[in-house]
Design a protein around this motif. Structure first.
Motif, PDB file in Angstrom:
ATOM      1  N   VAL A 124       0.839  -1.209   0.000  1.00 37.64           N
ATOM      2  CA  VAL A 124       0.000   0.000   0.000  1.00 37.64           C
ATOM      3  C   VAL A 124       0.872   1.257   0.000  1.00 37.64           C
ATOM      4  N   GLU A 125       2.007   1.205   0.712  1.00 35.00           N
ATOM      5  CA  GLU A 125       2.951   2.343   0.725  1.00 35.00           C
ATOM      6  C   GLU A 125       3.449   2.686  -0.677  1.00 35.00           C
ATOM      7  N   GLN A 126       3.547   1.651  -1.522  1.00 38.02           N
ATOM      8  CA  GLN A 126       4.059   1.861  -2.889  1.00 38.02           C
ATOM      9  C   GLN A 126       2.963   2.342  -3.847  1.00 38.02           C
ATOM     10  N   GLY A 127       1.735   2.479  -3.310  1.00 34.78           N
ATOM     11  CA  GLY A 127       0.628   2.935  -4.157  1.00 34.78           C
ATOM     12  C   GLY A 127      -0.167   1.797  -4.787  1.00 34.78           C
ATOM     13  N   TYR A 128       0.122   0.551  -4.368  1.00 34.95           N
ATOM     14  CA  TYR A 128      -0.618  -0.605  -4.891  1.00 34.95           C
ATOM     15  C   TYR A 128      -1.827  -0.922  -4.006  1.00 34.95           C
ATOM     16  N   GLN A 129      -2.706  -1.739  -4.549  1.00 32.60           N
ATOM     17  CA  GLN A 129      -3.749  -2.356  -3.730  1.00 32.60           C
ATOM     18  C   GLN A 129      -3.226  -3.730  -3.290  1.00 32.60           C
ATOM     19  N   ALA A 130      -3.633  -4.165  -2.087  1.00 39.47           N
ATOM     20  CA  ALA A 130      -3.219  -5.480  -1.585  1.00 39.47           C
ATOM     21  C   ALA A 130      -4.470  -6.277  -1.245  1.00 39.47           C
ATOM     22  N   ALA A 131      -4.464  -7.557  -1.589  1.00 41.00           N
ATOM     23  CA  ALA A 131      -5.648  -8.394  -1.343  1.00 41.00           C
ATOM     24  C   ALA A 131      -5.250  -9.646  -0.572  1.00 41.00           C
ATOM     25  N   ILE A 132      -6.162 -10.099   0.296  1.00 38.58           N
ATOM     26  CA  ILE A 132      -5.953 -11.377   0.975  1.00 38.58           C
ATOM     27  C   ILE A 132      -7.133 -12.285   0.662  1.00 38.58           C
ATOM     28  N   LEU A 133      -6.821 -13.493   0.218  1.00 38.50           N
ATOM     29  CA  LEU A 133      -7.837 -14.474  -0.172  1.00 38.50           C
ATOM     30  C   LEU A 133      -7.895 -15.558   0.905  1.00 38.50           C
ATOM     31  N   ALA A 134      -9.065 -15.701   1.546  1.00 38.55           N
ATOM     32  CA  ALA A 134      -9.224 -16.679   2.632  1.00 38.55           C
ATOM     33  C   ALA A 134     -10.216 -17.762   2.198  1.00 38.55           C
ATOM     34  N   PRO A 135     -10.048 -19.011   2.689  1.00 43.88           N
ATOM     35  CA  PRO A 135     -10.894 -20.109   2.204  1.00 43.88           C
ATOM     36  C   PRO A 135     -12.331 -20.113   2.736  1.00 43.88           C
ATOM     37  N   THR A 136     -12.587 -19.454   3.873  1.00 45.76           N
ATOM     38  CA  THR A 136     -13.953 -19.465   4.416  1.00 45.76           C
ATOM     39  C   THR A 136     -14.380 -18.060   4.802  1.00 45.76           C
ATOM     40  N   THR A 137     -15.700 -17.853   4.813  1.00 54.78           N
ATOM     41  CA  THR A 137     -16.245 -16.540   5.183  1.00 54.78           C
ATOM     42  C   THR A 137     -15.866 -16.191   6.621  1.00 54.78           C
ATOM     43  N   THR A 188     -13.216 -13.864   0.175  1.00 55.87           N
ATOM     44  CA  THR A 188     -13.220 -15.316  -0.024  1.00 55.87           C
ATOM     45  C   THR A 188     -13.051 -15.556  -1.537  1.00 55.87           C
ATOM     46  N   HIS A 189     -13.504 -16.730  -2.014  1.00 53.29           N
ATOM     47  CA  HIS A 189     -13.458 -17.042  -3.461  1.00 53.29           C
ATOM     48  C   HIS A 189     -14.174 -15.963  -4.295  1.00 53.29           C
ATOM     49  N   ARG A 190     -14.998 -15.153  -3.643  1.00 44.29           N
ATOM     50  CA  ARG A 190     -15.758 -14.096  -4.338  1.00 44.29           C
ATOM     51  C   ARG A 190     -14.832 -13.170  -5.124  1.00 44.29           C
ATOM     52  N   ILE A 191     -13.582 -13.030  -4.650  1.00 46.72           N
ATOM     53  CA  ILE A 191     -12.610 -12.136  -5.290  1.00 46.72           C
ATOM     54  C   ILE A 191     -12.221 -12.628  -6.690  1.00 46.72           C
ATOM     55  N   LEU A 192     -12.475 -13.941  -6.953  1.00 49.48           N
ATOM     56  CA  LEU A 192     -12.092 -14.528  -8.241  1.00 49.48           C
ATOM     57  C   LEU A 192     -13.181 -14.356  -9.304  1.00 49.48           C
ATOM     58  N   SER A 193     -14.330 -13.755  -8.907  1.00 45.78           N
ATOM     59  CA  SER A 193     -15.441 -13.558  -9.854  1.00 45.78           C
ATOM     60  C   SER A 193     -15.057 -12.529 -10.915  1.00 45.78           C
ATOM     61  N   SER A 194     -15.688 -12.644 -12.088  1.00 47.76           N
ATOM     62  CA  SER A 194     -15.319 -11.778 -13.221  1.00 47.76           C
ATOM     63  C   SER A 194     -15.707 -10.310 -13.013  1.00 47.76           C
ATOM     64  N   ASP A 195     -16.635 -10.029 -12.073  1.00 51.85           N
ATOM     65  CA  ASP A 195     -17.036  -8.626 -11.874  1.00 51.85           C
ATOM     66  C   ASP A 195     -16.104  -7.861 -10.932  1.00 51.85           C
ATOM     67  N   VAL A 196     -15.062  -8.547 -10.402  1.00 52.22           N
ATOM     68  CA  VAL A 196     -14.100  -7.874  -9.517  1.00 52.22           C
ATOM     69  C   VAL A 196     -12.959  -7.326 -10.375  1.00 52.22           C
ATOM     70  N   GLN A 197     -12.858  -5.996 -10.424  1.00 52.53           N
ATOM     71  CA  GLN A 197     -11.816  -5.362 -11.245  1.00 52.53           C
ATOM     72  C   GLN A 197     -10.973  -4.438 -10.372  1.00 52.53           C
ATOM     73  N   PHE A 198      -9.698  -4.765 -10.253  1.00 51.62           N
ATOM     74  CA  PHE A 198      -8.799  -3.939  -9.442  1.00 51.62           C
ATOM     75  C   PHE A 198      -8.248  -2.788 -10.276  1.00 51.62           C
ATOM     76  N   ARG A 199      -7.989  -1.666  -9.607  1.00 53.73           N
ATOM     77  CA  ARG A 199      -7.381  -0.539 -10.324  1.00 53.73           C
ATOM     78  C   ARG A 199      -5.878  -0.773 -10.446  1.00 53.73           C
ATOM     79  N   ASN A 200      -5.268  -1.240  -9.315  1.00 48.08           N
ATOM     80  CA  ASN A 200      -3.813  -1.415  -9.344  1.00 48.08           C
ATOM     81  C   ASN A 200      -3.391  -2.443  -8.297  1.00 48.08           C
ATOM     82  N   LEU A 201      -3.752  -3.703  -8.523  1.00 47.24           N
ATOM     83  CA  LEU A 201      -3.413  -4.752  -7.551  1.00 47.24           C
ATOM     84  C   LEU A 201      -1.918  -5.072  -7.639  1.00 47.24           C
ATOM     85  N   GLY A 202      -1.225  -5.003  -6.484  1.00 47.13           N
ATOM     86  CA  GLY A 202       0.214  -5.272  -6.488  1.00 47.13           C
ATOM     87  C   GLY A 202       0.605  -6.517  -5.725  1.00 47.13           C
TER      88      GLY A 202
END
Length: 407
Positions: A124-137, A188-202
């Motif tokens: 985030v300090e570098q101006g990126y977005q950061a994501a964490i993918l977890a297996p359960t809600t 969760t797995h929801r992040i892998l759906s086609s409607d999720v669009q990141f601006r700048n995922l790092g």
């Protein structure tokens, strides 16, 4: 199967009844052919993806700023030497131009999530977005609560995305992700759906990576080959370990427990009411809470009644995979707030839950658990400075592979 290969046969371990096809049936041949085609197609895709990553580069990360210092200072424990070492190795990766692909391997409750949080702050300090993918809600929601608490005084926007939310809430989250307003995305797995669009995922952190398939883990990398990836696991799957040993992935290991942490006292014995009653009374007498693992949804309500008969006035909550996600989160929150003394649950509690007040685990039929599963479940207790107990109970006779696994 040829007689010389009978070692390949193993007993099926699981709670459901698998559907079995006849060997000579057209359905079986069709299934085999289809799988073979799919495997070849996936192998080709992976080969292309890894080839692209080999020649991809990104700008090296700059030195950590005041944001990193603030998050490090807000950690309420002392970092273990292994945590410090892992953070140094990750920082070296980030200062290179090649994208990071690192496996962080460490026992349950040894502080992998803290390393992940600090790495996400670096992105985030570098101006990126950061994501964490977890297996359960449940686990994703817990990360959201913990990360929000740690970052509340900082100029960082933490967004939660899951099917648990209403359509409107999901829409707001998706908009923040798309426009770049969301710095941290926890999902969760929801992040892998086609409607999720990141601006700048790092940076992508995959928590409990052994719970995800190859295709799922590579999905976001297909969108951006220069993505830095950090995988966390207490029980990595053979493929991931193989890739680490073959130097396709770097590996960091956390082996030192946090200061003052006791090992879990494990009891393996035949199931009987006396043992269960004594274990419950012992934990309740020291104002603690208990996980009770019963992995059959159909009879879980009966187990609650049996426990209430053993110890009158005991407060019991129930969670399992067929509860809708809102109900699941509600019960978990109530358990966290000590509304219940005992949580009767299926293996849904296997991953990442961090409740320091729960220091006794009772597994009703431990022979049905796989090794990795039993290991993960044991890690639900012993997450504080209190001595904790795990009772792995079994039926009449303990033998064969089940005996080896429990040993």
């Amino acid at each position: 199967m040829p007689v010389g290969l009978e070692r390949k046969l193993s007993r099926y371990v699981g709670f459901g009844e698998p559907h079995i096809s006849r060997l000579g049936s057209p359905f079986w041949s069709k299934t085999k052919r289809k799988i073979k085609e799919e495997v070849e197609k996936l192998a080709q895709q992976l080969l292309d993806l890894y080839a692209q990553r080999e020649v991809t580069s990104r700008l090296p990360y700059l030195a950590p700023s005041i944001l990193s210092e603030h998050v490090a200072a807000s950690f309420q424990y002392e970092e273990t030497p292994d945590q410090t070492q892992a953070l140094q190795e990750i920082n070296k990766d980030l200062e290179r131009t090649e994208p990071m692909d690192r496996l962080l391997c460490g026992d349950v409750g040894f502080g992998k999530t803290e390393v992940a949080l600090r790495t996400m702050v670096r992105a985030v300090e570098q101006g990126y977005q950061a994501a964490i993918l977890a297996p359960t809600t449940i686990l994703a929601y817990q990360h959201f609560q913990n990360f929000s608490a740690r970052l509340k005084d900082l100029p960082v926007e933490v967004v939660f995305l899951s099917r648990l939310q209403t359509t409107k809430q999901q829409h707001i989250a998706l908009e923040k992700i798309r426009t770049g307003k969301a710095d941290f995305v926890i999902s969760t797995h929801r992040i892998l759906s086609s409607d999720v669009q990141f601006r700048n995922l790092g940076l992508l952190v995959i928590d409990d990576e052994q719970r995800f398939g190859v295709k799922q883990k590579e999905k976001l990398r297909e969108l951006k080959t220069s993505l830095d990836v950090l995988s966390l696991s207490a029980t990595p799957i053979p493929r991931t370990l193989y890739m680490s040993l073959a130097s396709l992935k770097s590996i960091s290991v956390i082996q030192t427990p946090p200061e003052g942490r006791f090992p879990v006292h494990i009891v393996v014995q035949k199931r009987n009411e006396k043992v269960i009653k004594a274990a419950l009374q012992e934990e309740l007498s020291r104002k603690g809470q208990v996980y009770y693992l019963h992995n059959r949804i159909g009879t879980i309500a009966l187990v609650k009644k049996q426990l209430e008969r053993l110890i009158p006035k005991i407060r019991i909550g129930i969670v399992h995979g067929r509860l809708n996600e809102r109900e699941l989160i509600r019960v978990m929150d109530e358990f966290k707030d000590r509304t219940y003394d005992v949580l009767v649950a299926t293996t849904i509690i296997e991953n990442g839950l961090d409740l320091p007040n729960v220091n006794t685990l009772i597994v009703e039929d431990a022979t049905k658990l796989g090794l990795s599963q039993a290991y993960q479940i044991r890690g639900r207790v012993g997450r504080s400075h209190t001595k904790s107990f795990a009772y792995f109970l079994h039926g009449a006779k303990l033998e064969g592979k089940a005996k080896l696994r429990l040993q």
